[in-house]
Design a protein around this motif. Sequence first.
Motif, mmCIF file in Angstrom:
data_model
loop_
_atom_site.group_PDB
_atom_site.id
_atom_site.type_symbol
_atom_site.label_atom_id
_atom_site.label_comp_id
_atom_site.label_asym_id
_atom_site.label_seq_id
_atom_site.Cartn_x
_atom_site.Cartn_y
_atom_site.Cartn_z
ATOM 1 N N THR A 60 26.253 -95.625 178.918
ATOM 2 C CA THR A 60 27.171 -94.848 179.750
ATOM 3 C C THR A 60 27.391 -93.465 179.149
ATOM 4 O O THR A 60 27.741 -93.331 177.990
ATOM 5 C CB THR A 60 28.527 -95.564 179.887
ATOM 6 N N THR A 95 31.737 -90.899 183.840
ATOM 7 C CA THR A 95 32.915 -91.783 183.890
ATOM 8 C C THR A 95 33.994 -91.213 184.803
ATOM 9 O O THR A 95 34.066 -90.001 185.033
ATOM 10 C CB THR A 95 33.506 -91.980 182.479
ATOM 11 N N ALA A 98 37.110 -94.141 178.360
ATOM 12 C CA ALA A 98 36.411 -94.958 179.349
ATOM 13 C C ALA A 98 36.045 -96.279 178.693
ATOM 14 O O ALA A 98 35.292 -96.315 177.723
ATOM 15 C CB ALA A 98 35.166 -94.253 179.845
ATOM 16 N N ASN A 99 36.592 -97.353 179.209
ATOM 17 C CA ASN A 99 36.398 -98.680 178.637
ATOM 18 C C ASN A 99 35.190 -99.338 179.307
ATOM 19 O O ASN A 99 35.246 -99.704 180.472
ATOM 20 C CB ASN A 99 37.663 -99.505 178.863
ATOM 21 N N THR A 100 34.103 -99.464 178.563
ATOM 22 C CA THR A 100 32.889 -100.070 179.120
ATOM 23 C C THR A 100 32.100 -100.769 178.021
ATOM 24 O O THR A 100 32.148 -100.365 176.868
ATOM 25 C CB THR A 100 31.988 -99.015 179.800
ATOM 26 N N ASN A 101 31.394 -101.812 178.393
ATOM 27 C CA ASN A 101 30.534 -102.483 177.422
ATOM 28 C C ASN A 101 29.082 -102.034 177.554
ATOM 29 O O ASN A 101 28.205 -102.570 176.912
ATOM 30 C CB ASN A 101 30.638 -104.004 177.549
ATOM 31 N N ARG A 102 28.834 -101.034 178.363
ATOM 32 C CA ARG A 102 27.472 -100.510 178.538
ATOM 33 C C ARG A 102 27.230 -99.397 177.533
ATOM 34 O O ARG A 102 27.924 -98.383 177.522
ATOM 35 C CB ARG A 102 27.301 -99.973 179.951
ATOM 36 N N VAL A 158 33.959 -93.268 174.905
ATOM 37 C CA VAL A 158 33.304 -94.227 175.794
ATOM 38 C C VAL A 158 32.858 -95.428 174.976
ATOM 39 O O VAL A 158 31.908 -95.340 174.207
ATOM 40 C CB VAL A 158 32.069 -93.607 176.489
ATOM 41 N N HIS A 159 33.573 -96.536 175.097
ATOM 42 C CA HIS A 159 33.164 -97.788 174.454
ATOM 43 C C HIS A 159 34.078 -98.920 174.900
ATOM 44 O O HIS A 159 35.031 -98.716 175.647
ATOM 45 C CB HIS A 159 33.127 -97.659 172.926
ATOM 46 N N TRP A 160 33.788 -100.089 174.450
ATOM 47 C CA TRP A 160 34.498 -101.294 174.857
ATOM 48 C C TRP A 160 35.791 -101.499 174.089
ATOM 49 O O TRP A 160 36.730 -102.087 174.573
ATOM 50 C CB TRP A 160 33.575 -102.499 174.676
ATOM 51 N N SER A 205 39.114 -100.584 172.938
ATOM 52 C CA SER A 205 40.161 -99.610 173.234
ATOM 53 C C SER A 205 40.948 -99.186 172.005
ATOM 54 O O SER A 205 41.616 -98.168 172.010
ATOM 55 C CB SER A 205 41.112 -100.159 174.297
#
Length: 89
Positions: free
Chosen positions: A17, A22, A10-14, A40-42, A44
């Motif tokens: 999360t 996700t 899961a690509n997220t900058n939060r 889960v992180h920004w 990839s």
Amino acid sequence: MSEFVAYGFANTNRSDTEAENTLAYKQLDVFNADRIVVDVHWHSEKREELEKLISTMDSEDVIYMYSVDTLLKGKNKGVEYYKQILDKN
């Protein structure tokens, strides 16, 4: 004994999360796997959970993957990961 693990990214900058919230997790839930693991992180290119799974798996284990095309694209060592998984079997 073999373990069936479902893996996704899961690509997220939060930073707050949670994996269970996700889309990747929800999509993987349909496999009824023994365990669901989501990175889960920004970044990839960082797939720490996948690296842990590959290093501990044996020939009886199975990894269900969400979005294999995402794994194989870009600078994220996807082909290398895929080869490592195949070499375990």
